[in-house]
Design an enzyme around this catalytic site. Structure first.
Site, PDB file in Angstrom:
ATOM      1  CG  HIS A   1      -0.357   0.184   2.519  1.00 51.90           C
ATOM      2  ND1 HIS A   1      -0.154   1.421   3.094  1.00 51.90           N
ATOM      3  CD2 HIS A   1       0.097  -0.715   3.434  1.00 51.90           C
ATOM      4  CE1 HIS A   1       0.381   1.283   4.290  1.00 51.90           C
ATOM      5  NE2 HIS A   1       0.566  -0.007   4.523  1.00 51.90           N
TER       6      HIS A   1
ATOM      7  CG  ASP B   1       2.841   1.005   7.516  1.00 52.31           C
ATOM      8  OD1 ASP B   1       2.549   0.142   6.671  1.00 52.31           O
ATOM      9  OD2 ASP B   1       2.057   1.389   8.392  1.00 52.31           O
TER      10      ASP B   1
ATOM     11  CD  GLU C   1      -2.634  -1.325   5.821  1.00 52.46           C
ATOM     12  OE1 GLU C   1      -2.668  -2.225   6.694  1.00 52.46           O
ATOM     13  OE2 GLU C   1      -2.170  -0.189   6.039  1.00 52.46           O
ATOM     14  CD  GLU C   2      -1.247   2.899   7.396  1.00 48.15           C
ATOM     15  OE1 GLU C   2      -1.897   2.563   8.409  1.00 48.15           O
ATOM     16  OE2 GLU C   2      -0.069   2.584   7.222  1.00 48.15           O
TER      17      GLU C   2
ATOM     18  CD  GLU D   1       1.028  -3.513   6.329  1.00 50.16           C
ATOM     19  OE1 GLU D   1       1.916  -2.876   6.918  1.00 50.16           O
ATOM     20  OE2 GLU D   1      -0.009  -2.962   5.904  1.00 50.16           O
TER      21      GLU D   1
ATOM     22  CG  HIS E   1       1.880   4.311  11.820  1.00 46.69           C
ATOM     23  ND1 HIS E   1       0.632   3.842  12.174  1.00 46.69           N
ATOM     24  CD2 HIS E   1       2.153   3.765  10.612  1.00 46.69           C
ATOM     25  CE1 HIS E   1       0.164   3.045  11.221  1.00 46.69           C
ATOM     26  NE2 HIS E   1       1.076   2.983  10.260  1.00 46.69           N
TER      27      HIS E   1
END
Length: 887
Positions: free
Chosen positions: A188, A200, A234-235, A261, A337
Site C-alpha cells: 500500500h 509503512d 490500507e491505513e 507490510e 507511523h
C-alpha cells in the site's frame, strides 16, 4: 566388619531408587536406620567428600554462557549481505530510488492530492517505463480501480467500514499467450497523517516496482500471471484490499498472495502469517527465499489477537478465501507511523533482503504446478521456524503431533523407570517429586508476586516506561529480581527442608521436576493443536539428551565443573532458540508499549514478560542451586544489581523518551482542535464547546509534558458525556476502550471551510414495525459515525456492511467512513425497532469529521500549542468537529 555389611545391605535395598553412584561411593552412603525412607539420603558426615559446584566459578560460567548466547542472537540479526551485480537480479539501489521519490511526495493520506494524484501518477509513470523496457515474452496490463464498498470487521472491538472512490493501481505481468492462474503481490502506498510512511509501506511498493522491472526484462516467460496491487487505502483499515478482492475482475484467477507490510522501520522482514492451511506455500517460501526469517509462533500469537493489529492478509483470507503469506519489517518500531519514518533510515541491505526473498518466492510460485492445483494441497497446517535466519525447518503439523507424542513418551519412559519399582519406593519417589514440584511452583508464584509488586509501585510513582529507551533496564530491574528471588526461595528450601538430604539426589529430583513441567506443556499444547508445541518438544528432547551426556561424569565424580560444561553444551540448542525468540518478541513488543493505551500499566506487561523468559531459561538450571556449595554471593550480587536499578529508576535517572535524531524514542501524542455541538430531539442546539482534545498514546499520559506546558495537567482531564455514544468525542477509530485518559484544553471555536453537511432525508414507518431513517452526509475524506439506541429500542438493520448492524464491545455502533479525491454525498439508512413509542427518541447519532490534510488541517491555536511541546515528542494533529442528534 558387621558395620560395613549393614551399610552394603542398605545400599542394595535402595538401588532401584537412586543412581548407582550414590551407593558405590562410600562418602554418599546412607544410614541404615533411614533405609525405610527410600530417597531421603543423609549428607556425608565430617570427613565425607562432597562433589558440589563452586559458586563463583559456576556463576561466572553461567553468566558467560548467557552472554555468548546473546551475542550469537545479535549476530543473527545483522544485515550481512553482498549486493548483487547481475542485472537479472533484484537491484536495491533502483528500489531505493523509487522509495525516495515516493516519500518525497510527503504524507499520503487517503483523499489527498498527494495520495490520489501525485503518487498514483508516479507509480503509473514507472510502470510505463518498465513496460517500455520489458521483454517481448511478457505482457503487462495496467488498471486503475476506484471502488466503493462496505464491510464489518471484529477488530478494535468491532466496527463497520464504508469507503467511496478510493484508489488501487493494479498491474498484471503474464505470458504473451495469457495465463489462467495468478499469484498476487500486495503493498500500500498511502500513509497515516503527518508521516512520510517510508517503511509503512512505501518501501514495499518500491520493492514491488523493482521486482516488476526485474521479471519483465527476463527472457524466460512465466507459467502463471503475477498481479501487483499497489493499494491506496490500507491505513483506512484495509479498505482498498477489500475493494480489490471483492470487485476487481482479475481476482477470479488469483490462487495465492504475498502481502508486504511493516510494524517497524527496516531490518529483517518476518513471515508471521501463512495459510490458512495450504502448507505448500510455506514450502515455496523455504525453497525460494534466500534469506528466510519465519516462525509459526509469531503466526499463532498474532492470530490469537494478543497484538492489536491487522493487515490486508485478513481481507484476502476472509473475503477472498485465498491462502497467502504475510511479511512485515519488525525492527525499530519506535518510529513506525511517525515523522521519523523516512527513507534514509531504511538500510539498503534491508531492501535487498526483502527484494531477494519476495522476488524468489513470486518467481517460484509463478512457475509452480502447485499454484494451478492449489485446492489439492490446501489441507493441513505446517510447523515452521527458522534457525537464526540461516534456514527454515518445516514439517506437517500431523508429523509434529506424532513427533511430540514420541518425545513425551520418552520422557514418560525416563520417569517410569523411577516409578516402576516396589510400591513403597515408588510412592516415596512420587512423594519427593510432588514436594519438589510444589516448591518449584511456590518459587514461581512468590517471585511473580514480588515482581508485580515492584512493577505496580513503579507505575504508581510515575516512573513507568523507564526501559522504553534503555531496554536493558528491564533486565537489570526485573530480570535480576526474578533470578534473585528464585535462587533465594530454593536456597531456603534447601537449607530448611532438605537440610539432611543428599545434594546429588536433589539435583536429580529438581531436574525431573523441570522435565515433568515441560512434558505436560508439550502434551497439552499438542492436544490443543498448537504448532508452537515444537518449543516444548525441544525443551524435553535436549534435556533428555543432556542427561545421557552427563551420566558418566556425574556418576563417577559428581557435580564437577566438567559436568557443568557438558550440561551447558547439551542445553545449548533450547537455550539459544528461546533467547532468539525472546529477542524477536522484545523487538516487537517494547516499541508497542509506547502506543498501547492508557489503561494497562506497561511495566506489569514487561515485568511479566521478563519473568516468563527467566522462568523458561532457568527451568533446567534450578537443580544447580542444590548442586552448588553456596548461593549467598550470587543472591547478594543479583539483589545489589536490582537495588541499584530500582533506586535509579525511582529517582528518574532513566527518562523514557529520547530525541536523539540517530535513534529517536519519541512519545506519541495526538491533538485535535475540536468543535462540538449537541442537539435535542427537536434539532435545537442545547450545548456546544470547543477546545484542543489531547491523547497520549502510552500509559504515562501528560505527566512528562506538564513541566513544559503547565496547563496540560489533570485538572483539564476530559469528562465523558455519559448519554453520548463513545463519550461524545471524535474518535477516528473505535479505540476509546484503550484510551480512557485524555485532556481537553479550551480553545476558540473553529469552523472549517469545507464544513460538514448533514440531513435527515426521510423517516418511514415500515410494515414490519420498524422505522427507517435515511440520512445524507457531505464532508471531508475521513468521518466517523456513532450510534447508540435508546433503552427499549434496537437497531435491527442498516445499509452498511452485510446489512446486520455490528456492535462495538462498548455497546455502541461505530462506522468508519472515507472517500477518495472526489465522491458523492454519503447516503445510508438505518432501521429502528421500539417496544413502545419513545418519548426521548429512539437513537442518538454522532458524526465526527477529521480534516487530516489541506488548509483545514491546522489552526493558529493548534500551531502555537504544537510549538511548545518538547523535542522528544512526536505529534500528529488535525482539526475535527463533532455533531450529535437525537431521532
Amino acid at each position: 566388619m558387621e558395620r560395613n555389611s549393614a551399610a552394603v545391605g542398605a545400599v542394595r535395598r535402595l538401588r532401584p531408587q537412586a543412581p548407582q553412584y550414590y551407593q558405590q561411593q562410600q562418602q554418599w552412603q546412607r544410614h541404615p536406620e533411614k533405609d525405610g525412607e527410600g530417597w531421603h539420603g543423609k549428607k556425608p558426615g565430617i570427613g565425607g567428600y562432597r562433589r558440589l559446584l563452586p559458586e563463583a566459578r559456576a556463576s561466572l560460567v553461567l553468566l558467560l554462557y548467557l552472554l555468548g548466547l546473546r551475542v550469537l542472537v545479535h549476530v543473527s540479526f545483522l544485515q550481512l549481505l553482498q549486493l548483487p551485480r547481475d542485472p537479472r537480479e533484484f537491484d536495491a539501489f533502483r528500489a531505493r530510488a523509487y522509495l525516495e521519490n515516493i516519500t518525497a511526495i510527503g504524507p499520503r493520506i487517503v483523499g489527498s492530492p498527494e495520495n490520489e494524484i501525485l503518487t498514483v501518477n508516479y507509480i503509473l509513470q514507472q510502470i510505463k517505463a518498465i513496460e517500455n523496457e520489458s521483454s517481448n515474452v511478457h505482457k503487462i496490463s495496467v488498471d486503475v480501480q476506484r471502488p466503493t464498498g462496505t464491510f464489518s470487521i471484529d477488530f478494535l472491538g468491532g466496527f463497520t467500514s464504508y469507503y467511496d472512490n478510493i484508489t488501487n493501481v493494479v498491474v498484471k505481468l503474464e505470458p504473451r499467450s495469457g495465463a489462467e492462474h495468478a499469484v498476487l503481490s500486495n503493498c500500500h502506498f498511502d500513509s497515516v497523517p503527518n508521516t512520510p510512511g517510508a517503511s509503512d509501506d512505501a518501501v514495499s511498493c518500491s520493492v514491488m516496482l523493482e521486482i516488476l522491472h526485474t521479471l519483465s526484462k527476463s527472457p524466460e516467460p512465466l507459467q502463471h500471471a503475477i498481479i501487483f496491487l499497489f493499494n491506496g487505502a490500507e491505513e483506512n483499515v484495509l479498505q482498498a484490499s477489500h475493494g480489490f478482492i471483492t470487485q476487481h475482475h482479475w481476482t477470479k484467477s488469483i490462487r495465492a498472495f504475498i502481502n508486504l507490510e511493516a510494524a517497524g522501520v527496516g531490518g529483517k522482514e518476518l513471515v508471521f502469517q501463512t495459510g490458512p492451511e495450504n502448507p505448500w506455500l510455506v514450502q515455496a517460501y523455504i525453497s525460494a527465499a534466500k534469506h528466510p526469517f519465519a516462525c509459526v509462533v509469531a503466526q499463532e500469537v498474532f492470530q490469537m489477537g494478543i497484538i492489536q493489529a491487522e493487515t490486508d492478509f485478513r481481507i484476502y483470507r476472509d473475503f477472498g478465501n485465498i491462502p497467502g503469506i504475510d511479511l512485515a519489517f519488525i525492527e525499530n518500531g519506535y518510529i513506525y507511523h511517525t515523522k521519523y519514518d523516512t527513507a534514509d533510515r531504511i538500510l539498503t541491505n534491508s531492501i535487498q533482503r526483502a527484494g531477494d526473498n519476495i522476488l524468489g518466492v513470486l518467481k517460484y510460485l509463478a512457475k509452480s504446478d502447485n499454484l494451478a492445483k492449489s485446492y489439492e494441497y490446501r489441507h493441513g497446517n505446517v510447523v515452521f521456524f527458522d534457525i537464526l535466519g540461516m534456514f527454515v525447518l518445516a514439517y506437517p503439523a500431523r508429523v509434529g503431533t506424532i513427533l511430540n507424542y514420541v518425545i513425551t513418551a520418552l520422557a514418560v519412559l525416563y520417569l517410569g523407570k523411577k516409578i516402576l519399582q516396589p510400591r513403597k519406593r515408588a510412592i516415596n519417589y512420587m512423594k519427593e517429586l510432588a514436594i519438589a514440584f510444589f516448591f518449584t511452583v511456590l518459587s514461581w508464584l512468590t517471585t511473580l508476586l514480588g515482581i508485580l509488586i515492584v512493577a505496580v509501585f513503579i507505575s504508581l510513582i510515575g516512573r513507568s516506561l523507564s526501559w522504553y529507551t534503555h531496554f536493558y533496564v528491564s533486565i537489570f530491574l526485573y530480570g535480576t529480581a526474578t533470578l534473585a528471588k528464585l535462587i533465594f526461595v530454593h536456597s531456603c528450601v534447601k537449607k530448611f527442608h532438605y537440610k539432611t538430604t543428599n545434594e546429588q539426589f536433589l539435583g536429580e529430583i529438581f531436574f525431573d521436576v523441570s522435565l515433568v513441567f515441560w512434558s505436560v506443556l508439550l502434551a497439552l499444547f499438542t492436544y490443543l493443536g498448537f504448532c508452537s508445541a515444537f518449543i516444548s518438544a525441544i525443551w524435553v528432547a535436549f534435556p533428555l539428551l543432556t542427561k545421557l551426556m552427563t551420566y558418566k561424569e556425574f556418576k563417577e565424580k559428581g557435580a564437577t565443573m566438567k559436568f557443568l560444561l557438558i550440561y551447558l553444551l547439551g542445553m545449548f540448542v533450547p537455550c539459544l532458540y528461546v533467547m532468539y525468540l525472546n529477542w524477536i518478541t522484545y523487538e516487537m513488543v517494547i516499541p508497542i508499549m509506547g502506543r498501547s493505551g492508557s489503561e494497562v500499566p506497561p511495566d506489569i506487561l514487561v515485568a511479566s514478560s521478563v519473568f516468563v523468559s527467566s522462568i523458561l531459561l532457568s527451568s533446567y538450571f534450578l537443580n544447580f542451586i542444590y548442586l552448588a556449595r553456596s548461593t549467598k554471593k550470587t543472591v547478594l550480587t543479583l539483589t545489589t544489581v536490582f537495588a541499584v536499578a530500582f533506586i535509579l529508576v525511582c529517582s528518574g535517572v532513566f527518562f523514557p523518551y529520547s530525541s536523539d535524531l540517530t535513534n529517536p524514542r519519541p512519545k506519541r501524542i495526538f491533538l485535535q482542535h475540536l468543535s462540538r455541538r449537541f442537539h435535542d430531539l427537536n434539532g435545537h442546539l442545547v450545548k456546544s464547546d470547543s477546545g484542543i482534545w489531547i491523547n497520549g498514546l502510552d500509559y504515562g499520559g501528560m505527566s512528562h509534558v506538564t513541566p513544559h506546558i503547565p496547563e496540560l495537567n489533570d485538572t483539564i482531564r476530559t469528562k465523558c458525556e455519559e448519554e453520548s455514544p463513545f463519550c461524545g468525542l471524535p474518535w477516528i477509530l473505535p479505540v476509546s476502550h484503550l484510551f480512557r485518559k485524555n485532556w481537553y484544553l479550551p480553545a476558540p471555536v473553529l469552523i472549517p471551510k469545507a464544513s460538514i453537511q448533514f440531513q435527515l432525508l426521510s423517516k418511514e414507518q415500515m410494515p414490519w414495525d420498524a422505522t427507517k431513517l435515511t440520512f445524507e452526509i457531505s464532508g471531508p475524506s475521513h468521518m466517523s459515525l456513532y450510534l447508540r439506541p435508546h433503552p427499549g429500542a434496537t437497531l435491527s438493520r442498516w445499509s452498511l456492511g452485510d446489512g446486520t448492524p455490528f456492535i462495538h464491545v462498548d455497546g455502541d455502533y461505530f462506522v468508519y467512513y472515507s472517500h477518495g479525491l472526489q465522491a458523492l454525498p454519503w447516503r445510508f439508512w438505518i432501521e429502528m425497532k421500539a417496544s413502545d413509542k419513545p418519548v426521548k427518541g429512539m437513537v442518538t447519532l454522532g458524526i465526527a469529521t477529521h480534516y487530516c490534510f489541506g488548509e483545514d488541517q491546522k489552526s493558529p491555536q493548534l500551531h502555537v500549542l504544537l510549538e511548545r511541546f518538547p523535542n522528544w515528542t512526536v505529534l500528529s494533529s488535525w482539526v475535527s468537529t463533532y455533531d450529535q442528534f437525537i431521532f
